[in-house]
Motif scaffolding. Structure first.
Motif, PDB file in Angstrom:
ATOM      1  N   SER A   1      -6.184   6.463 -57.566  1.00 43.72           N
ATOM      2  CA  SER A   1      -7.762   6.245 -57.156  1.00 43.72           C
ATOM      3  C   SER A   1      -8.043   6.994 -56.151  1.00 43.72           C
ATOM      4  CB  SER A   1      -8.124   4.922 -57.362  1.00 43.72           C
ATOM      5  OG  SER A   1      -7.333   4.264 -55.998  1.00 43.72           O
ATOM      6  N   TRP A   2      -9.093   7.557 -56.272  1.00 46.02           N
ATOM      7  CA  TRP A   2     -10.154   8.305 -55.085  1.00 46.02           C
ATOM      8  C   TRP A   2      -9.282   9.531 -54.680  1.00 46.02           C
ATOM      9  CZ3 TRP A   2     -14.372   6.436 -55.981  1.00 46.02           C
ATOM     10  CH2 TRP A   2     -14.699   5.201 -56.084  1.00 46.02           C
ATOM     11  N   SER A   3      -8.174  10.071 -55.405  1.00 51.05           N
ATOM     12  CA  SER A   3      -7.399  11.180 -54.990  1.00 51.05           C
ATOM     13  C   SER A   3      -7.121  12.288 -55.713  1.00 51.05           C
ATOM     14  CB  SER A   3      -6.071  10.490 -54.822  1.00 51.05           C
ATOM     15  OG  SER A   3      -5.912   9.573 -53.947  1.00 51.05           O
ATOM     16  N   ALA A   4      -7.086  13.519 -55.247  1.00 53.82           N
ATOM     17  CA  ALA A   4      -6.783  14.757 -55.983  1.00 53.82           C
ATOM     18  C   ALA A   4      -5.273  14.638 -56.216  1.00 53.82           C
ATOM     19  CB  ALA A   4      -7.032  16.098 -55.147  1.00 53.82           C
ATOM     20  N   GLN A   5      -4.854  14.510 -57.449  1.00 55.66           N
ATOM     21  CA  GLN A   5      -3.358  14.070 -57.648  1.00 55.66           C
ATOM     22  C   GLN A   5      -2.316  14.953 -57.016  1.00 55.66           C
ATOM     23  OE1 GLN A   5      -3.089  11.063 -59.280  1.00 55.66           O
ATOM     24  NE2 GLN A   5      -5.303  11.135 -58.638  1.00 55.66           N
ATOM     25  N   ALA A   6      -2.390  16.346 -57.089  1.00 50.84           N
ATOM     26  CA  ALA A   6      -1.657  17.116 -56.753  1.00 50.84           C
ATOM     27  C   ALA A   6      -1.590  17.348 -54.923  1.00 50.84           C
ATOM     28  CB  ALA A   6      -1.784  18.540 -57.266  1.00 50.84           C
TER      29      ALA A   6
ATOM     30  N   ARG B   1     -18.592   7.997 -52.021  1.00 50.88           N
ATOM     31  CA  ARG B   1     -17.894   7.789 -53.477  1.00 50.88           C
ATOM     32  C   ARG B   1     -18.945   7.489 -54.437  1.00 50.88           C
ATOM     33  NH1 ARG B   1     -13.636   3.435 -50.911  1.00 50.88           N
ATOM     34  NH2 ARG B   1     -15.500   3.261 -49.413  1.00 50.88           N
ATOM     35  N   ARG B   2     -20.208   7.398 -54.351  1.00 52.03           N
ATOM     36  CA  ARG B   2     -21.196   7.374 -55.332  1.00 52.03           C
ATOM     37  C   ARG B   2     -21.472   8.743 -55.972  1.00 52.03           C
ATOM     38  NH1 ARG B   2     -24.976   6.340 -52.274  1.00 52.03           N
ATOM     39  NH2 ARG B   2     -26.696   8.118 -52.660  1.00 52.03           N
ATOM     40  N   TRP B   3     -21.580   9.686 -55.335  1.00 52.27           N
ATOM     41  CA  TRP B   3     -22.127  11.007 -55.599  1.00 52.27           C
ATOM     42  C   TRP B   3     -21.599  11.619 -56.986  1.00 52.27           C
ATOM     43  CZ3 TRP B   3     -21.617  13.732 -50.203  1.00 52.27           C
ATOM     44  CH2 TRP B   3     -22.066  13.029 -49.308  1.00 52.27           C
ATOM     45  N   ALA B   4     -20.017  11.512 -57.160  1.00 49.84           N
ATOM     46  CA  ALA B   4     -19.602  12.012 -58.161  1.00 49.84           C
ATOM     47  C   ALA B   4     -19.478  11.224 -59.541  1.00 49.84           C
ATOM     48  CB  ALA B   4     -18.138  12.231 -57.871  1.00 49.84           C
ATOM     49  N   ASN B   5     -20.277  10.132 -59.385  1.00 48.33           N
ATOM     50  CA  ASN B   5     -20.350   8.953 -60.447  1.00 48.33           C
ATOM     51  C   ASN B   5     -21.774   8.665 -61.000  1.00 48.33           C
ATOM     52  OD1 ASN B   5     -17.540   7.761 -60.717  1.00 48.33           O
ATOM     53  ND2 ASN B   5     -17.722   7.654 -58.563  1.00 48.33           N
ATOM     54  N   GLU B   6     -22.622   9.681 -60.263  1.00 45.86           N
ATOM     55  CA  GLU B   6     -23.987   9.432 -60.701  1.00 45.86           C
ATOM     56  C   GLU B   6     -24.383  10.413 -61.942  1.00 45.86           C
ATOM     57  OE1 GLU B   6     -26.660   8.516 -56.320  1.00 45.86           O
ATOM     58  OE2 GLU B   6     -25.858  10.593 -56.796  1.00 45.86           O
ATOM     59  N   PRO B   7     -25.325  10.124 -62.737  1.00 44.61           N
ATOM     60  CA  PRO B   7     -26.153   8.764 -62.803  1.00 44.61           C
ATOM     61  C   PRO B   7     -25.374   7.628 -63.399  1.00 44.61           C
ATOM     62  CG  PRO B   7     -26.778  10.206 -64.504  1.00 44.61           C
ATOM     63  CD  PRO B   7     -25.696  10.831 -63.639  1.00 44.61           C
ATOM     64  N   SER B   8     -25.430   6.546 -63.080  1.00 52.54           N
ATOM     65  CA  SER B   8     -24.867   5.315 -63.494  1.00 52.54           C
ATOM     66  C   SER B   8     -26.024   4.317 -63.777  1.00 52.54           C
ATOM     67  CB  SER B   8     -23.617   4.830 -62.527  1.00 52.54           C
ATOM     68  OG  SER B   8     -23.175   3.644 -63.157  1.00 52.54           O
ATOM     69  N   ASP B   9     -26.216   3.391 -62.928  1.00 56.51           N
ATOM     70  CA  ASP B   9     -27.170   2.249 -63.137  1.00 56.51           C
ATOM     71  C   ASP B   9     -28.147   3.047 -62.081  1.00 56.51           C
ATOM     72  OD1 ASP B   9     -28.723   0.092 -62.759  1.00 56.51           O
ATOM     73  OD2 ASP B   9     -27.240  -1.239 -62.798  1.00 56.51           O
TER      74      ASP B   9
ATOM     75  N   ASN C   1     -18.059  12.693 -43.905  1.00 53.60           N
ATOM     76  CA  ASN C   1     -17.306  12.956 -45.121  1.00 53.60           C
ATOM     77  C   ASN C   1     -16.700  14.258 -44.971  1.00 53.60           C
ATOM     78  OD1 ASN C   1     -16.758  12.053 -47.916  1.00 53.60           O
ATOM     79  ND2 ASN C   1     -18.263  13.734 -48.787  1.00 53.60           N
ATOM     80  N   ALA C   2     -15.771  14.140 -43.951  1.00 55.50           N
ATOM     81  CA  ALA C   2     -14.918  15.539 -43.648  1.00 55.50           C
ATOM     82  C   ALA C   2     -13.776  15.404 -44.695  1.00 55.50           C
ATOM     83  CB  ALA C   2     -14.640  15.604 -42.082  1.00 55.50           C
ATOM     84  N   ALA C   3     -13.282  16.734 -45.047  1.00 54.62           N
ATOM     85  CA  ALA C   3     -12.153  16.851 -45.642  1.00 54.62           C
ATOM     86  C   ALA C   3     -11.499  18.066 -45.538  1.00 54.62           C
ATOM     87  CB  ALA C   3     -12.463  16.919 -47.428  1.00 54.62           C
ATOM     88  N   GLY C   4     -10.178  18.328 -45.753  1.00 55.91           N
ATOM     89  CA  GLY C   4      -9.528  19.312 -45.421  1.00 55.91           C
ATOM     90  C   GLY C   4      -9.287  19.679 -43.978  1.00 55.91           C
ATOM     91  N   ALA C   5      -9.712  21.010 -43.395  1.00 61.52           N
ATOM     92  CA  ALA C   5      -9.372  21.327 -41.809  1.00 61.52           C
ATOM     93  C   ALA C   5     -10.183  20.653 -41.127  1.00 61.52           C
ATOM     94  CB  ALA C   5      -9.647  22.704 -41.970  1.00 61.52           C
ATOM     95  N   ASP C   6     -11.469  20.216 -41.737  1.00 62.31           N
ATOM     96  CA  ASP C   6     -12.752  19.648 -40.780  1.00 62.31           C
ATOM     97  C   ASP C   6     -12.132  18.026 -40.341  1.00 62.31           C
ATOM     98  OD1 ASP C   6     -14.454  21.582 -41.111  1.00 62.31           O
ATOM     99  OD2 ASP C   6     -15.551  20.908 -42.677  1.00 62.31           O
ATOM    100  N   ALA C   7     -11.299  17.347 -41.446  1.00 58.88           N
ATOM    101  CA  ALA C   7     -10.917  16.109 -40.962  1.00 58.88           C
ATOM    102  C   ALA C   7      -9.654  16.207 -40.049  1.00 58.88           C
ATOM    103  CB  ALA C   7     -10.711  15.412 -42.536  1.00 58.88           C
ATOM    104  N   ALA C   8      -9.135  17.422 -39.912  1.00 54.31           N
ATOM    105  CA  ALA C   8      -7.722  17.439 -39.115  1.00 54.31           C
ATOM    106  C   ALA C   8      -7.697  16.509 -37.778  1.00 54.31           C
ATOM    107  CB  ALA C   8      -7.389  18.791 -38.676  1.00 54.31           C
ATOM    108  N   PRO C   9      -8.569  16.632 -36.868  1.00 51.03           N
ATOM    109  CA  PRO C   9      -8.583  15.838 -35.817  1.00 51.03           C
ATOM    110  C   PRO C   9      -8.286  14.312 -36.030  1.00 51.03           C
ATOM    111  CG  PRO C   9     -10.330  16.945 -35.627  1.00 51.03           C
ATOM    112  CD  PRO C   9      -9.773  17.371 -36.944  1.00 51.03           C
ATOM    113  N   MET C  10      -9.001  13.763 -37.160  1.00 50.96           N
ATOM    114  CA  MET C  10      -8.693  12.245 -37.324  1.00 50.96           C
ATOM    115  C   MET C  10      -7.133  12.192 -38.153  1.00 50.96           C
ATOM    116  SD  MET C  10     -10.914  10.369 -36.145  1.00 50.96           S
ATOM    117  CE  MET C  10     -10.387   8.802 -36.895  1.00 50.96           C
ATOM    118  N   GLY C  11      -6.995  13.124 -38.889  1.00 52.50           N
ATOM    119  CA  GLY C  11      -5.521  13.198 -39.328  1.00 52.50           C
ATOM    120  C   GLY C  11      -4.483  13.107 -38.368  1.00 52.50           C
ATOM    121  N   ALA C  12      -4.618  14.065 -37.422  1.00 48.35           N
ATOM    122  CA  ALA C  12      -3.797  14.059 -36.280  1.00 48.35           C
ATOM    123  C   ALA C  12      -3.626  12.716 -35.557  1.00 48.35           C
ATOM    124  CB  ALA C  12      -4.158  15.129 -35.186  1.00 48.35           C
ATOM    125  N   VAL C  13      -4.681  11.959 -35.273  1.00 48.73           N
ATOM    126  CA  VAL C  13      -4.581  10.719 -34.578  1.00 48.73           C
ATOM    127  C   VAL C  13      -3.866   9.653 -35.478  1.00 48.73           C
ATOM    128  CG1 VAL C  13      -5.819   8.814 -33.587  1.00 48.73           C
ATOM    129  CG2 VAL C  13      -6.745  11.054 -33.230  1.00 48.73           C
TER     130      VAL C  13
END
Length: 481
Positions: A52-57, A188-196, A417-429
């Motif tokens: 869930s919630w993942s790019a599988q590769a 997490r809502r964004w990619a699932n719109e429109p829904s309700d 909503n950082a990802a990749g290199a932008d999220a690196a500081p939290m990844g390091a912690v």
């Protein structure tokens, strides 16, 4: 030959043919599989499990061999303090003997029965939940988890009011199913719109990053309530069936509502004839030292949704606690909803055992004590020590450490909503925590503290020490002088 291991033993380094075992705190012996088993688990997972919630590769899930109490370990013998309680559901820890025994005994007696029949264990759990719920919330509809609990709570509100629209906070998570993901405010809502399409979002209180420039908790509560009432009026009060709130916002920040806010929400719901739904999927069953978090704030909603801690996730279970006013609507009108596994006996049995453990071991009292005496003071010391810490906040055994680049401007350590290199500081912690033997809960620019409620004080202090040291990594990203 057999070798007994302790935390940190390298199982792969044992002599060929050696059976590694772990002796837990109850004296039980657990065999630990070897490196070949680790490889097999990895191979099966990567070839066949869709996560869930993942790019599988781009993921590499860590194979876990076993767990006990507040600790779990991998196939190499590396032990981790579980400071996230898995997904903030493992309230009574890994392999609690009472919960395991309850499932075993129930399986030997009656493994399953359909929901339309009466079950002793289902009925007992419903009674126990009703006894600790506030006000006249006396009926329980069981679901398989938190998302469908929220789905069904909304369905009840719509049926009773004859209205369609639901209001929820931007900083929220309510589940991954159709209506629940629409209620969710986070990305997490964004990619699932429109829904309700019958959902509107609003800003909840968040004093540290106030949308209204508030300078006190009281001011934040007043301004947040004025904003909510504006949204109600502009959306059309006569169209709104429900307001759904996480009593304490969970994944999106451990945002504890300021004094008067929840009481104000209750008053607005009453004023406009709106159903108030308290989402307690994450904070119910002891997380903040109360059976239900609303009890801490002295408010009574119309519906409470729950899951996770009701049986520590030992089997899928959730539900809706229903007030008499809403339940009575369905006395002569059929409720159009149901689930094959509603109130499954193998899930309800550890739920009943959970109540017995809480009462016998004083779990609620120890959570309040550890939060007030150990976690709160220590996190405030950590905040004063580290320039990367903008704020610490929480209650019981549910806290957040908000990390910043600049304490004066409150610029987050990583972007929203950082990802990749932008999220690196939290990844390091996070990596520093794992290297030291702690599995952290990290989300955006925050680290959350949410260990099992049965964690020992020594383990809790050790985990906080690890976080303290890991935050030196975050300090290296601070840009302010």
């Amino acid at each position: 030959m057999t070798d007994t291991i302790t935390d940190g033993t390298d199982v792969a380094g044992l002599e060929p043919g050696t059976e590694a075992v772990h002796i837990d705190r109850h004296g039980a012996v657990h065999a630990l599989p070897d490196a070949a088993a680790d490889a097999q688990v990895r191979a099966d997972d990567r070839a066949h499990v869709f996560h869930s919630w993942s790019a599988q590769a781009l993921i590499d899930p860590l194979p876990i061999a076993a767990g006990e109490g507040a600790t779990f370990w991998d196939y190499q013998g590396n032990a981790y303090l579980d400071f996230s309680s898995q997904l903030v559901n493992l309230n009574l820890g890994h392999q609690h003997p009472d919960l395991v025994a309850a499932i075993q005994q129930q399986a030997g007696r009656l493994a399953t029965i359909q929901p339309s029949m009466a079950s002793d264990v289902r009925g007992e759990l419903a009674r126990r939940i009703a006894e600790v719920a506030p006000g006249d919330l006396d009926k329980v509809f069981f679901t398989n988890g938190g998302a469908d609990a929220n789905e069904y709570a909304v369905r009840m509100a719509r049926a009773v009011t004859g209205r369609r629209k639901v209001l929820s906070m931007y900083r929220s998570y309510h589940g991954g199913t159709a209506t629940a993901i629409s209620l969710t405010g986070d990305p997490r809502r964004w990619a699932n719109e429109p829904s309700d399409g019958s959902v509107a979002h609003f800003f909840g209180p968040y004093e540290y990053r106030s949308a209204w420039g508030s300078t006190t908790p009281e001011e934040e509560a007043q301004r947040a309530l004025a904003h909510l009432e504006q949204v109600i009026v502009l959306e059309g009060a006569s169209t709104i069936a429900a307001i759904i709130l996480e009593t304490v916002v969970g994944t999106n920040g451990v945002l504890v509502p300021p004094p008067g806010y929840l009481e104000g929400v209750r008053a607005l719901a009453d004023k406009y004839g709106i159903v108030y739904i308290a989402d307690e999927v994450m904070v119910g069953f002891g997380r903040i030292g109360e059976w239900f978090a609303v009890n801490h704030f002295g408010v009574t909603p119309d519906l409470i949704t729950f899951a996770k801690g009701v049986n520590s996730g030992y089997a899928p279970l959730g539900g809706v606690v229903i007030s008499q006013k809403i339940a009575s609507h369905f006395d002569t009108v059929a409720f159009m909803g149901g689930l094959t596994y509603s109130g499954h006996p193998l899930a309800c049995a550890p739920g009943v055992a959970t109540f017995e453990v809480f009462e016998r071991d004083g779990i609620l009292e120890r959570v309040r004590d550890l939060g007030e005496r150990v976690v709160g003071p220590r996190l405030r010391e950590i905040a004063a020590k580290h320039p990367s810490v903008g704020e610490v906040r929480g209650v019981g055994l549910f806290w957040a450490i908000e990390l910043v680049k600049d304490a004066a401007t409150r610029e987050p350590l990583v972007p929203f909503n950082a990802a990749g290199a932008d999220a690196a500081p939290m990844g390091a912690v996070a990596a520093a925590c794992k290297q030291a033997g702690l599995w952290p809960f990290v989300h955006f620019n925050r680290m959350h503290v949410a260990p099992p409620l049965v964690i020992s004080e020594e383990e809790l202090v050790r985990g906080l020490d690890i976080i303290d040291e890991a935050l030196t990594v975050a300090d290296g990203y601070v840009t302010a002088g």
